[in-house]
Scaffold this active site. Sequence first.
Site, PDB file in Angstrom:
ATOM      1  N   VAL A   1      11.520 -21.264  11.651  1.00 25.24           N
ATOM      2  CA  VAL A   1      11.871 -22.265  10.643  1.00 25.24           C
ATOM      3  C   VAL A   1      10.725 -22.376   9.649  1.00 25.24           C
ATOM      4  CG1 VAL A   1      12.420 -24.679  10.181  1.00 25.24           C
ATOM      5  CG2 VAL A   1      13.264 -23.584  12.261  1.00 25.24           C
ATOM      6  N   GLY A  19       9.227 -20.054   7.911  1.00 26.54           N
ATOM      7  CA  GLY A  19       8.301 -18.933   7.754  1.00 26.54           C
ATOM      8  C   GLY A  19       6.878 -19.342   8.093  1.00 26.54           C
ATOM      9  N   ILE A  49       5.316 -21.984   6.956  1.00 26.02           N
ATOM     10  CA  ILE A  49       5.077 -23.426   6.881  1.00 26.02           C
ATOM     11  C   ILE A  49       4.992 -23.987   8.302  1.00 26.02           C
ATOM     12  CG2 ILE A  49       5.915 -25.633   5.999  1.00 26.02           C
ATOM     13  CD1 ILE A  49       7.680 -24.050   4.065  1.00 26.02           C
ATOM     14  N   ASP A 100      21.921 -19.359   7.363  1.00 23.95           N
ATOM     15  CA  ASP A 100      20.481 -19.325   7.645  1.00 23.95           C
ATOM     16  C   ASP A 100      19.923 -20.745   7.767  1.00 23.95           C
ATOM     17  OD1 ASP A 100      17.747 -17.779   7.528  1.00 23.95           O
ATOM     18  OD2 ASP A 100      17.573 -19.343   6.007  1.00 23.95           O
ATOM     19  N   LYS A 151      18.377 -23.044  11.131  1.00 29.05           N
ATOM     20  CA  LYS A 151      17.077 -23.720  11.084  1.00 29.05           C
ATOM     21  C   LYS A 151      17.211 -25.217  11.380  1.00 29.05           C
ATOM     22  CE  LYS A 151      15.190 -20.395   7.779  1.00 29.05           C
ATOM     23  NZ  LYS A 151      14.835 -20.139   6.360  1.00 29.05           N
TER      24      LYS A 151
END
Length: 410
Positions: free
Chosen positions: A127, A129, A131, A196, A200
């Site tokens: 979730v 990337g 971050i 996507d 997440k």
Amino acid sequence: MVNVAIMGHGVVGSGVAEILIHHKERIDNSVKDDVNVKYILDLRDFENLSYSDKFVKDFNIILNDGDVQIVAEAMGGINPAYDFVKKCLQAGKSVVTSNKELVAAKGAELIRIAKEKNVNFLFEASVGGGIPVLRPICQCLAANEITEISGILNGTTNFILNKMIVDNMDFDSALRLAQELGYAEKDPTADIEGHDACRKICILATLAFGKHVYPESVYTEGITAITLGDVEAADTLGYVIKLIAHTEKLNNGKIKASVRPTLVSRGSIISGVDGVFNAVLVNGDQTGEVMFYGKGAGKEATASAVVADIMDCAKHLKARKYLFWEEAEENYVDSSDNEFGKFYVSLKSNDYGKMKNSFSEILMDNEMSFVENKYQNTISLITQPISKKDLLNKLENFEDCEIKVLHTMC
């Protein structure tokens, strides 16, 4: 020595290998141990790399090597990733992954196996990337009761909508540009249809509320129906359109969860999140609202999060990090039909005058905000607070008037 195997040498897998190998001294110093990449699993040949000798094509080499303690899954998808990850956990190996589809669909089972085998299953990169958001929810915000999470969780759709808003670019042109720049896949379905972002928000809801949320239970709508007319109407009304993933804890023990285009007020901090950037707003009962912001994808950003999980596993080989949730009861996610609030509605008809009269009879009230576009034969409006079920019943009346309801949004 801590031996690591990487499964997959695509965008993320190659990034993980490069960080572990080229920045080995820094990683070893942080872990206080020698972190060694022993194998890289891929069916292709990579003959011109400085680490070409590490490649294998048989998964069983990794599975049966007792010296491999940590496995990084970077293949993507469910199959064969699920089978490989499950077998690695059962063999007593910790696993890290960036595979949001795998975690959303099979996370409850895999985390249970990890607990039984006293190993770790970590997935920070699944979730946002690069971050950091999952670990802060579990650790930094652990003293809070999380009540709500919402945000922009897909950079591709945010880029497309931003181009429509700022550059007056139609959807198809914005999508082609995203593909040319490498922000969208050749098959962009998972992004533009909301799948996507759905995976997440399932992971975030699962961690925040402690019960597994499956994608099939989440109302999901993509951005393919958004037109420049919607963008212009939203702007006139003081909003921008964003694909927002949202989950919220309800008083009845259930949760709400959805992914859909949403009108966001220009006064909201999230309205200014542009391009391929992501933003996650987490609301805790003690901290209030906390925001996590940054690029949500990309080779380096995602790989860095995977490596951080590898390092975390290396530090906890003998002390498993506590991470666990339960299976949810049936109907844990409340139906979207029970929603109540303001909705955006777009209407279109070849007979504008007839539509205007029907609109006044069926929907209009004195406090309603609406935008007329006689040239495009559309009326766009924001309703007063109403239940979704009642709104849909009202909108059915337009079908008798040969008026098309283009779509509705929160």
